[in-house]
Enzyme design. Structure first.
Site, PDB file in Angstrom:
ATOM      1  N   CYS A 191      88.595  12.024  49.008  1.00  0.00           N
ATOM      2  CA  CYS A 191      88.819  11.352  50.286  1.00  0.00           C
ATOM      3  C   CYS A 191      88.081  12.051  51.415  1.00  0.00           C
ATOM      4  CB  CYS A 191      90.301  11.324  50.623  1.00  0.00           C
ATOM      5  SG  CYS A 191      91.367  11.287  49.203  1.00  0.00           S
ATOM      6  N   ASN A 226      99.263  11.736  42.998  1.00  0.00           N
ATOM      7  CA  ASN A 226     100.020  12.979  42.839  1.00  0.00           C
ATOM      8  C   ASN A 226     101.478  12.707  42.471  1.00  0.00           C
ATOM      9  OD1 ASN A 226      98.725  15.683  43.338  1.00  0.00           O
ATOM     10  ND2 ASN A 226      97.814  14.507  45.010  1.00  0.00           N
ATOM     11  N   ASP A 274      93.727   6.362  39.754  1.00  0.00           N
ATOM     12  CA  ASP A 274      92.873   5.222  40.089  1.00  0.00           C
ATOM     13  C   ASP A 274      92.611   4.267  38.933  1.00  0.00           C
ATOM     14  OD1 ASP A 274      92.814   6.614  42.430  1.00  0.00           O
ATOM     15  OD2 ASP A 274      90.634   6.752  42.589  1.00  0.00           O
ATOM     16  N   ARG A 277     105.002  24.357  34.899  1.00  0.00           N
ATOM     17  CA  ARG A 277     106.200  24.934  35.526  1.00  0.00           C
ATOM     18  C   ARG A 277     107.456  24.610  34.716  1.00  0.00           C
ATOM     19  NH1 ARG A 277     103.904  22.690  41.099  1.00  0.00           N
ATOM     20  NH2 ARG A 277     102.494  24.417  41.566  1.00  0.00           N
ATOM     21  N   SER A 281      89.354  18.614  40.443  1.00  0.00           N
ATOM     22  CA  SER A 281      90.360  18.655  41.495  1.00  0.00           C
ATOM     23  C   SER A 281      89.752  18.684  42.887  1.00  0.00           C
ATOM     24  CB  SER A 281      91.218  19.917  41.263  1.00  0.00           C
ATOM     25  OG  SER A 281      92.401  19.841  42.013  1.00  0.00           O
ATOM     26  N   TYR A 334     112.399  12.162  70.865  1.00  0.00           N
ATOM     27  CA  TYR A 334     111.799  11.937  72.177  1.00  0.00           C
ATOM     28  C   TYR A 334     111.713  13.214  73.002  1.00  0.00           C
ATOM     29  CZ  TYR A 334     111.261  11.110  77.078  1.00  0.00           C
ATOM     30  OH  TYR A 334     110.816  11.219  78.359  1.00  0.00           O
ATOM     31  N   ALA A 378      95.006   9.101  46.541  1.00  0.00           N
ATOM     32  CA  ALA A 378      95.331  10.437  46.028  1.00  0.00           C
ATOM     33  C   ALA A 378      96.807  10.769  46.223  1.00  0.00           C
ATOM     34  CB  ALA A 378      94.469  11.484  46.727  1.00  0.00           C
ATOM     35  N   GLU A 385      87.326  16.697  31.378  1.00  0.00           N
ATOM     36  CA  GLU A 385      86.699  16.082  32.561  1.00  0.00           C
ATOM     37  C   GLU A 385      85.219  15.831  32.265  1.00  0.00           C
ATOM     38  OE1 GLU A 385      87.362  14.729  35.548  1.00  0.00           O
ATOM     39  OE2 GLU A 385      85.199  14.606  35.898  1.00  0.00           O
TER      40      GLU A 385
END
Lengths: 562, 562
Positions: free
Chosen positions: A42, A313, A291, A21, A38, A434, A309, A32
């Site tokens: 979790c 990010n 990690d 971007r 990706s 509340y 995770a 990889e």
């Protein structure tokens, strides 16, 4: 600009997306080792629990597109090499040597920047038998698939889980049920030892036992033993032998740092890659995140290894920004962690009481229970909050939550307050949302904070369930005074012999019945009536009276020990 | 020490309870004009909606005891005079004159401290017909009872609600259904005008319309007209006549300050009683709190009138503490407010965009949508977050949330961050609890913050749905580019003619099809793919391309207007 990510699960994809971007020219490549990209690691226990029916659900976007090589190419303009291992880094020439793990073909790639996102690997204890058949870990999607398939096809009736960290507890929850018995072995004296203090862990232990889990605490596993076919069939522990059909090893993870270490990058005291506030290693062309990297703890200022995770990010964004010259720093973390298991929402942020004491803080704590929304709203449930603060100034050091109700909202508020150095008075003042579906008029978090402040200032004299039980066990003469209504007592009587029962509403007339020659502990459901009763007895001249913090919602987890 | 509370709903009981815990000697008396004490007034719409079956559920403790005169006497050691009105204060002699509203018996009570907790009263507009039969308000329990009873026994088919504040919207939600049609008249151009900006209100309006409510905006009611029996049967508005069977007036409340005013106490600019940071009036023996007192706003530092049970309780604690010499200050509020209606969780904290602009802030905003938990977790839903910050430094000024999902957790976090003067970078750094049942790995709040920062720094070029629609309506030539997947487009096509459809994954090959001679707005479900598409087109040389903030989850509320 050529940027290479080693690792395609969280940090690699995040750096790539952000970088693309910001920069239309960069050549971005993800390497990889595995075949999947990706994925939501979790979510693996949810897949085992059948809450996620298809494993590839964890690898799709929320709009249903598989995050594969094509996805990264077409949607992110990022090149991906799967099943490709980075074997060596030549820092001097900015080259990384890679090898296709299927074909064995080797290749050398140039980089301007390299991002190490090599992740973690299960930390398997060095005991005999861990390589037997039917011994599982739950780290990669294929691990979850193998475990789920095995359970289903073999109609397994007993599994032993080793370790009671997040993955251990989530796995036990995913497996345990009417047709499958789980035995959980934990070497420490409590479950979730890295997450919770012993008192909060007790709430989790009681709930798990209530759902049929056989918990063995302070129970180190010495060996796994196999049958004639080489499959595990027995677990030898310090407390004896467990016959079992499968073992899940969930004794934590270790950062995967061999590539970094061999390249001469600095490894920190936690065993993870050392990085600065920009996630940069000691080589300015190499970043590390996720990690495999360490972080700083907000409260202690010291390095910690807390792989998640969510933080990965954030690190990815900082790495991409910093590469592009945008001022970006990765902030120290509070170690906020959470899990849902056995119908409980359990979490912590900041330091625990035990850690804080070990570090020399003069600590004050409160344990408070209350409803997550108004009792007249159709959906409401109990939660317990433990606050840990400094005695001198009330500065918040940490918090822990546990309950069937919406405890994680309060945890996130506490994590946010902790970030800004809040003290307990700030918590009392929080202007939280509340309305009856969302909170009680005095939110349980505000109640927890006022309780802490009352204890800190000596306005309220309280005892924890832990302290009470240990004093009872030591044989001290203590009068327990249950001030609940008759119907409550009948429905859920206090199991300790000699408990006196006088409802708070009758105490004003009957206070003279309460003995004066021993410590009186007033007890109710959540702690508030106990507090009022203690105040009332003090007004009548009693000088040895305290109330049970959190009432029976905490105490019940302890009283069966007396 | 003699302490008298005038009012027995929130502040009176709270001051009493806290004071009693701190002080065994004080003579504490609550005077309450009505017959009911300490009830959950915020639950009245839930009672009308049948979510709370029995009205007295709102008057009981969570352990089932009715909070009546006996309760306060026996459990709190507090004397209560119900159906007793305070008619006059003699400040010079510290006396309050009271009258039993049933027997007419008068009495004079001495005080050392007086606490005014006289509450608020419905603000009924000065139009003809408000005293007709079948015209209701929803302020006291008996109002709710009367309305519910009437609806039930008369099998009413049409009700008109006047006003779309919290109570108006909650009442509309409580009543509307397959057998009862609700028309909502709001004088302003949006619903919830004091709570939300127009763009966020639009999401609520569409949802309400989807559930069958007939919303009339910018529609002032001129008169209510009755039938021969004196019951309302017609509503005359600026937009015409509405035939109806009942009217609920929910046009806000005003502080009840006549007793204070007559005693010469200062009334603030909001019309509520002026108090200092200890909730003390200009008479040091008289405190005021709750719905009759004003507060300071944290962001503006100016007095505001935002009556809520949550803040009232905090005020009560400060009053009791200060009376007892404990250092206690009531903190400025952020005006955090929330409601649940029409399956949405809706709220705000701090300043709205319109308010902030009116006050001269150079404002930057973002509107972001996302899931409250991972898409692969069985329970997940969308929420939208609007952030309002200062352009120069990114300091947070306020936030608004709306959605079926867990938006209130994010609101509470934002309220907490706002309290500590957070800027948008702090939000990006928040270490919030992540696990698949509770959040996405990049929490929607973090996503909202990064979006805001991208917009603030000019990294992302975005357009709001509001701005897009007004430019389309003005006839500007704009190319809408829908980058969602084919299946998504087929299921929920964009209703604007001439929209171009190229899935993000195909855009890399087909970018040349996109026109260069007009503004291009990239559109997706939540905004993220639109952002990526805009970046991609920019890389290909497009210089007039922006993405739609919040994607169709916000845009759909607008596009039917084009």
């Amino acid at each position: 600009m050529k940027v290479i990510m080693v690792g395609g699960v969280v940090v690699g994809p995040k750096v790539s997306a952000r970088l693309r971007r910001l920069n239309s020219e960069a050549e971005i490549t993800i390497i990889e080792k595995g075949s999947l990209l990706s994925y939501g690691a979790c979510g693996l226990p949810l897949y085992v629990a059948n809450l996620v029916p298809q494993l590839d659900g964890l690898m799709r976007t929320s709009y249903g597109v598989l995050r594969d090589t094509d996805f990264f190419q077409s949607q992110k303009d990022v090149n991906v090499l799967t099943q490709t291992e980075a074997v060596k880094i030549d820092r001097a020439h900015k080259k990384v040597f890679v090898r296709n793990v299927v074909t064995g073909v080797e290749e050398t790639l140039d980089y301007d920047y390299l991002v190490l996102a090599t992740g973690a690997k299960p930390s398997v204890p060095p005991i005999p038998g861990v390589n037997l058949g039917q011994v599982f870990t739950l780290h990669r999607p294929q691990d979850a698939q193998a475990l789920k398939e095995f359970i289903k096809t073999k109609k397994v009736k007993h599994v032993t889980v080793m370790g009671s960290g997040l993955i251990g507890i989530e796995t036990a929850d995913a497996l345990a049920g009417p047709r499958l018995k789980v035995t959980l072995c934990e070497a420490e004296s409590q479950v979730l030892p890295k997450l919770l203090d012993g008192d909060m862990a007790k709430l989790v232990e009681r709930q798990m036992e209530g759902q049929g889990v056989d918990i063995r605490l302070s129970c180190r596993v010495k060996a796994l033993e196999g049958d004639a076919e080489g499959n595990v069939c027995r677990v030898q522990t310090e407390q004896g032998t467990i016959e079992t059909e499968a073992v899940v090893i969930a004794t934590g993870v270790r950062p995967e740092v061999s590539l970094a270490r061999e390249a001469g990058l600095m490894i920190g005291s936690t065993g993870a890659i050392k990085v600065d506030e920009h996630m940069m290693t000691n080589d300015p062309a190499i970043y590390a995140g996720g990690d495999c990297a360490e972080q700083l703890h907000l409260v202690t200022g010291e390095p910690v290894y807390i792989p998640l995770a969510s933080t990965a990010n954030k690190q990815g964004r900082v790495i991409a920004d910093h590469m592009m010259g945008i001022s970006a720093r990765y902030a120290p973390v509070e170690g906020t962690s959470v899990l849902q298991a056995f119908d409980l929402n359990i979490g912590r942020t900041g330091l625990g009481e035990a850690e804080a004491r070990k570090r020399g803080y003069n600590v004050v704590t409160s344990v408070s229970s209350g409803l997550d929304s108004t009792h007249y709203y159709p959906m409401h449930a109990n939660i317990t909050i433990k606050l840990i603060a400094e005695q001198e100034n009330g500065r918040l050091l940490g918090a822990q939550v546990c309950g069937v109700g919406e405890s994680v909202k309060r945890l996130d508020v506490l994590a946010t307050a902790l970030k800004f150095g809040a003290n307990v008075r700030d918590l009392i003042d929080l202007d939280l949302a509340y309305a009856p579906p969302f909170a009680t008029a005095i939110d349980v978090l505000i109640h927890a904070a006022t309780t802490l402040e009352n204890i800190r200032l000596g306005v309220a004299k309280a005892i924890t369930a832990e302290a009470l039980v240990s004093r009872l066990q030591a044989g001290e003469k203590i009068c327990l005074l249950d001030v609940r209504e008759r119907e409550e007592v009948a429905a859920n009587p206090l199991s300790i012999e000699g408990t006196m029962v006088i409802a708070l509403g009758e105490l004003r007339e009957r206070w003279e019945e309460v003995p004066k020659d021993s410590l009186v502990v007033t007890v109710c459901g959540l702690g508030i009536r106990g507090y009022d009763a203690a105040c009332m007895l003090e007004r009548k001249g009693a000088d040895q009276v305290v109330f049970l913090q959190g009432g029976l919602s905490v105490g019940n987890a302890y009283f069966d020990q007396v």
